[in-house]
Design a protein around this motif. Sequence first.
Motif, PDB file in Angstrom:
ATOM      1  N   UNK A 131      55.277 -28.142  -7.812  1.00  0.00           N
ATOM      2  CA  UNK A 131      54.812 -27.301  -8.868  1.00  0.00           C
ATOM      3  C   UNK A 131      53.923 -27.879  -9.930  1.00  0.00           C
ATOM      4  N   UNK A 132      52.728 -27.318  -9.874  1.00  0.00           N
ATOM      5  CA  UNK A 132      51.660 -28.059 -10.472  1.00  0.00           C
ATOM      6  C   UNK A 132      51.199 -26.887 -11.590  1.00  0.00           C
ATOM      7  N   UNK A 133      51.344 -27.398 -12.727  1.00  0.00           N
ATOM      8  CA  UNK A 133      50.945 -26.144 -13.979  1.00  0.00           C
ATOM      9  C   UNK A 133      50.007 -26.852 -14.805  1.00  0.00           C
ATOM     10  N   UNK A 134      49.244 -25.790 -15.690  1.00  0.00           N
ATOM     11  CA  UNK A 134      48.136 -26.113 -16.518  1.00  0.00           C
ATOM     12  C   UNK A 134      49.153 -26.722 -17.622  1.00  0.00           C
ATOM     13  N   UNK A 135      48.503 -27.554 -18.295  1.00  0.00           N
ATOM     14  CA  UNK A 135      48.995 -28.433 -19.426  1.00  0.00           C
ATOM     15  C   UNK A 135      48.685 -27.502 -20.805  1.00  0.00           C
ATOM     16  N   UNK A 136      49.654 -26.812 -21.403  1.00  0.00           N
ATOM     17  CA  UNK A 136      49.406 -26.167 -22.413  1.00  0.00           C
ATOM     18  C   UNK A 136      50.071 -26.394 -23.740  1.00  0.00           C
ATOM     19  N   UNK A 137      49.642 -26.617 -24.658  1.00  0.00           N
ATOM     20  CA  UNK A 137      50.153 -27.181 -25.854  1.00  0.00           C
ATOM     21  C   UNK A 137      51.099 -25.946 -26.720  1.00  0.00           C
ATOM     22  N   UNK A 140      55.342 -18.851 -28.790  1.00  0.00           N
ATOM     23  CA  UNK A 140      54.666 -19.664 -29.866  1.00  0.00           C
ATOM     24  C   UNK A 140      53.364 -19.264 -30.623  1.00  0.00           C
ATOM     25  N   UNK A 141      52.538 -18.891 -29.496  1.00  0.00           N
ATOM     26  CA  UNK A 141      51.385 -18.437 -29.848  1.00  0.00           C
ATOM     27  C   UNK A 141      51.242 -17.260 -30.732  1.00  0.00           C
ATOM     28  N   UNK A 142      52.090 -16.488 -30.415  1.00  0.00           N
ATOM     29  CA  UNK A 142      52.359 -15.032 -30.950  1.00  0.00           C
ATOM     30  C   UNK A 142      52.767 -15.229 -32.622  1.00  0.00           C
TER      31      UNK A 142
END
Length: 193
Positions: free
Chosen positions: A40-46, A51-53
């Motif tokens: 499983x390869x995922x985007x690295x998101x901060x 949390x963004x909402x």
Amino acid sequence: MSATTPPGVPRVMGRSPSPRAFRFGHESGGTAGEWAVEWTLKRNCSLAPRQLLGFYSVLCGLSLAVATFFWWQGARLVMPFTWAELVAVGVAMLVYARHAGDNERIALRSGRLTVEHAWGGRREQVEFAPQWVRVEAEAGDESLVELSGQGQRVWVGRYLRPEFRRQLADELRMALRHPGLAADGRAVNGFLN
């Protein structure tokens, strides 16, 4: 007597790892005891979308409070510019949140190799017969790992740093050669790269 572990390979419960230890993939016994491995390869998101909402809500509250104060003081143009700013930031955060869950899943089980790519709410899935899969890792800095076979072609490794893509290709080759992979009990032979 102590066992030595090569640098960078974790020790598990005081034992050395198996010679088939994967860096990016996870082995399992699968259903009915069959061998399986999944990457499983995922985007690295901060920030996660939730949390963004929360961050955007606080930003809107503070910006509107400051704009309201200046609007009451007579600076009438502050409020329209604040709304324009919040809409622009909101659109940018919406684009970010839409792609925060992007990922690639590669599942190798007896009889099939499944590659699924999720991007911006869309999903693409390709299945291969493992004994016919060819793994190509190009030499270029930004090149992806190509999986091809049976007239199909797919590229993986988008969410890995370029220097790790060759290692992913090596893991895929090693897993495709695993003797427990053949559905009828025979070891997979000669068709692999």
